[in-house]
Design a protein around this motif. Structure first.
Motif, PDB file in Angstrom:
ATOM      1  N   ILE A  34      31.744  27.536  37.816  1.00 26.71           N
ATOM      2  CA  ILE A  34      30.854  28.453  37.114  1.00 26.71           C
ATOM      3  C   ILE A  34      31.730  29.529  36.296  1.00 26.71           C
ATOM      4  O   ILE A  34      32.547  29.773  36.779  1.00 26.71           O
ATOM      5  N   ALA A  35      31.384  29.625  34.893  1.00 29.41           N
ATOM      6  CA  ALA A  35      32.133  30.426  34.154  1.00 29.41           C
ATOM      7  C   ALA A  35      31.234  31.641  33.973  1.00 29.41           C
ATOM      8  O   ALA A  35      29.928  31.655  33.679  1.00 29.41           O
ATOM      9  N   LEU A  36      31.987  32.872  34.091  1.00 31.03           N
ATOM     10  CA  LEU A  36      31.253  34.130  34.219  1.00 31.03           C
ATOM     11  C   LEU A  36      31.640  35.118  32.957  1.00 31.03           C
ATOM     12  O   LEU A  36      32.870  35.363  33.372  1.00 31.03           O
ATOM     13  N   ARG A  48      34.086  41.910  43.539  1.00 29.45           N
ATOM     14  CA  ARG A  48      33.765  40.953  44.713  1.00 29.45           C
ATOM     15  C   ARG A  48      34.127  39.476  44.664  1.00 29.45           C
ATOM     16  O   ARG A  48      33.827  39.052  45.563  1.00 29.45           O
ATOM     17  N   ILE A  49      35.004  39.149  43.476  1.00 29.53           N
ATOM     18  CA  ILE A  49      35.561  37.972  43.526  1.00 29.53           C
ATOM     19  C   ILE A  49      36.584  37.715  44.824  1.00 29.53           C
ATOM     20  O   ILE A  49      37.438  38.540  44.401  1.00 29.53           O
ATOM     21  N   LYS A  50      36.667  36.651  45.461  1.00 27.35           N
ATOM     22  CA  LYS A  50      37.739  36.559  46.188  1.00 27.35           C
ATOM     23  C   LYS A  50      38.727  35.848  45.433  1.00 27.35           C
ATOM     24  O   LYS A  50      38.763  34.560  45.249  1.00 27.35           O
ATOM     25  N   GLY A  72      37.776  44.992  30.472  1.00 36.35           N
ATOM     26  CA  GLY A  72      39.039  44.755  30.833  1.00 36.35           C
ATOM     27  C   GLY A  72      39.500  43.678  30.302  1.00 36.35           C
ATOM     28  O   GLY A  72      39.108  43.387  29.005  1.00 36.35           O
ATOM     29  N   GLY A  73      40.522  42.989  30.783  1.00 33.30           N
ATOM     30  CA  GLY A  73      41.108  41.863  29.799  1.00 33.30           C
ATOM     31  C   GLY A  73      41.962  40.821  30.691  1.00 33.30           C
ATOM     32  O   GLY A  73      42.937  40.513  30.596  1.00 33.30           O
ATOM     33  N   ASN A  74      41.169  40.307  31.928  1.00 30.97           N
ATOM     34  CA  ASN A  74      41.730  39.456  32.804  1.00 30.97           C
ATOM     35  C   ASN A  74      40.539  38.077  33.003  1.00 30.97           C
ATOM     36  O   ASN A  74      39.589  38.390  32.942  1.00 30.97           O
ATOM     37  N   LEU A  75      41.160  37.228  33.157  1.00 26.06           N
ATOM     38  CA  LEU A  75      40.831  35.948  33.811  1.00 26.06           C
ATOM     39  C   LEU A  75      40.803  35.886  35.070  1.00 26.06           C
ATOM     40  O   LEU A  75      42.083  35.706  35.648  1.00 26.06           O
ATOM     41  N   ILE A  76      39.850  35.997  36.042  1.00 28.66           N
ATOM     42  CA  ILE A  76      39.631  35.733  37.353  1.00 28.66           C
ATOM     43  C   ILE A  76      39.359  34.211  37.903  1.00 28.66           C
ATOM     44  O   ILE A  76      38.255  33.952  37.625  1.00 28.66           O
ATOM     45  N   LEU A  77      40.276  33.655  38.628  1.00 26.78           N
ATOM     46  CA  LEU A  77      39.800  32.633  39.209  1.00 26.78           C
ATOM     47  C   LEU A  77      39.657  33.006  40.666  1.00 26.78           C
ATOM     48  O   LEU A  77      40.729  33.272  41.452  1.00 26.78           O
ATOM     49  N   GLY A  78      38.478  32.474  41.332  1.00 22.89           N
ATOM     50  CA  GLY A  78      38.365  32.647  42.786  1.00 22.89           C
ATOM     51  C   GLY A  78      36.941  32.231  43.282  1.00 22.89           C
ATOM     52  O   GLY A  78      36.352  31.531  42.672  1.00 22.89           O
ATOM     53  N   GLU A  79      36.413  32.823  44.355  1.00 21.11           N
ATOM     54  CA  GLU A  79      35.142  32.568  44.799  1.00 21.11           C
ATOM     55  C   GLU A  79      34.275  33.533  45.024  1.00 21.11           C
ATOM     56  O   GLU A  79      34.521  34.825  45.405  1.00 21.11           O
ATOM     57  N   LEU A  80      33.011  33.398  44.755  1.00 22.34           N
ATOM     58  CA  LEU A  80      32.007  34.249  44.936  1.00 22.34           C
ATOM     59  C   LEU A  80      30.548  33.547  45.103  1.00 22.34           C
ATOM     60  O   LEU A  80      30.156  32.619  44.675  1.00 22.34           O
ATOM     61  N   GLY A  81      30.000  34.051  46.098  1.00 23.29           N
ATOM     62  CA  GLY A  81      28.759  33.306  46.596  1.00 23.29           C
ATOM     63  C   GLY A  81      28.827  31.868  47.114  1.00 23.29           C
ATOM     64  O   GLY A  81      28.215  30.959  46.667  1.00 23.29           O
ATOM     65  N   GLY A 276      25.592  37.968  42.162  1.00 22.62           N
ATOM     66  CA  GLY A 276      26.291  37.238  43.593  1.00 22.62           C
ATOM     67  C   GLY A 276      25.296  36.495  44.528  1.00 22.62           C
ATOM     68  O   GLY A 276      25.656  35.162  44.680  1.00 22.62           O
ATOM     69  N   ALA A 277      23.919  36.964  44.616  1.00 22.62           N
ATOM     70  CA  ALA A 277      22.910  36.291  45.401  1.00 22.62           C
ATOM     71  C   ALA A 277      22.352  34.943  44.531  1.00 22.62           C
ATOM     72  O   ALA A 277      22.275  33.860  45.088  1.00 22.62           O
ATOM     73  N   ALA A 278      22.375  35.033  43.140  1.00 25.75           N
ATOM     74  CA  ALA A 278      21.757  34.085  42.388  1.00 25.75           C
ATOM     75  C   ALA A 278      22.865  32.877  42.213  1.00 25.75           C
ATOM     76  O   ALA A 278      22.388  31.719  42.793  1.00 25.75           O
ATOM     77  N   ILE A 279      24.115  33.370  42.157  1.00 28.20           N
ATOM     78  CA  ILE A 279      25.125  32.035  41.977  1.00 28.20           C
ATOM     79  C   ILE A 279      25.141  31.220  43.202  1.00 28.20           C
ATOM     80  O   ILE A 279      25.285  30.344  43.287  1.00 28.20           O
TER      81      ILE A 279
END
Ligand code: HPA
Length: 282
Positions: A34-36, A48-50, A72-81, A276-279
């Motif tokens: 998923i891209a957010l 909230r993203i790990k 902000g100005g970051n690309l965060i790669l991680g886990e959510l939901g 978070g819950a929807a994802i």
């Protein structure tokens, strides 16, 4: 005018996309589902993203730089939901002076990384007078009122078709799942049509009146270009707005951008929880 103009041109996007992708691939093998895109006031969801890996936009080849303070100005790669997420903390706007190719470049890259789903959020003005400040609205459709389209120019056939269909840009399946998640979380959500404008000035009374008559419930300066590009690349899309101000042409008060940001920030945690819950259900 020479005949050269009529020759089929290569889409100039492919090389920057490939270079940015190659850079990301060299640094990690993360494949997002998923891209957010986190809009005004929604940057906290990033916390909230790990996170497995964080890239400052500056570091990424061909990525534009944000100029808006509230982003902000970051690309965060991680886990959510339980899902693999590539989150953009801050987006690019046409009013900043970027071309729509630049505005939508990150969506192109994230799709090429593997993301098949796109979740876009924004702060928007409420044209529909039943909306209250701070409410969450799931987008059912949009009107591109920007006078420009990110797909103008030679088509990159590798990325998508010349004439993408727009009969369901916002996925009904994702809307249904998000409504379910909202009920479970006891979060109140509405649905509506978003009209995208270039900004940066806000609208006149006459413009708000016209937009309501055109069938729009919300107005904002983002989202539409990213969604068009997402559709072009076959992504399944959810769009979510926070209503930050009321656009009532008959009782219009001057908007204060600080107020808009404050309202978005206050509603942010509710939207963070919902997304978070929807994802987790996607
Ligand atoms: N108009 C355009 N964009 C906006 C508005 C508005 O009233 N509110 C938040 N973003």
């Amino acid at each position: 005018m020479t005949m050269k103009r009529f020759q089929k041109k290569q889409n100039p996007l492919m090389e920057p996309i490939d270079k940015c992708l190659a850079y990301l691939r060299k640094k990690n093998s993360f494949q997002p589902d998923i891209a957010l895109i986190l809009g005004t006031g929604l940057g906290n969801l990033a916390k909230r993203i790990k996170a497995e890996k964080v890239f400052a936009y500056e570091e990424l080849p061909f990525f534009p730089k944000t100029t808006v303070q509230s982003h902000g100005g970051n690309l965060i790669l991680g886990e959510l939901g339980g899902k693999k997420i590539a989150a953009m903390e801050g987006r690019f706007h046409f009013y900043e002076g970027y071309s729509l190719a630049e505005v939508t470049f990150p969506v192109r890259v994230l799709r090429q990384m593997g993301a098949k789903t796109l979740v876009v959020s924004n702060a928007a003005g409420g044209l529909n007078l039943s909306y209250k400040k701070g409410e969450i609205v799931l987008l059912t459709d949009h009107i591109n009122f920007m006078g420009v389209n990110p797909l103008v120019g030679p088509n990159a056939d590798k990325l998508g078709p010349r004439f993408p269909d727009m009969c369901e840009p916002y996925s009904n399946r994702l809307i249904d799942l998000t409504v379910k998640a909202a009920r479970e979380q006891k979060i109140f959500v509405k649905q509506g049509v978003y009209i995208g404008v270039t900004g940066p000035c806000l609208e006149t009374r006459a413009e708000y009146r016209m937009m309501k008559n055109l069938g729009a419930d919300l107005v904002g300066m983002s989202t539409v270009p990213e969604v068009i590009v997402g559709v072009h690349m076959g992504m399944e899309i959810l769009g979510v707005s926070i209503v930050t101000d009321t656009c009532d042409p008959d009782h219009l008060e001057p908007v204060n951008i600080q107020e808009i940001i404050k309202t978005a920030n206050e509603a942010g945690p509710k939207l963070d929880k919902l997304i978070g819950a929807a994802i987790a259900k996607f």
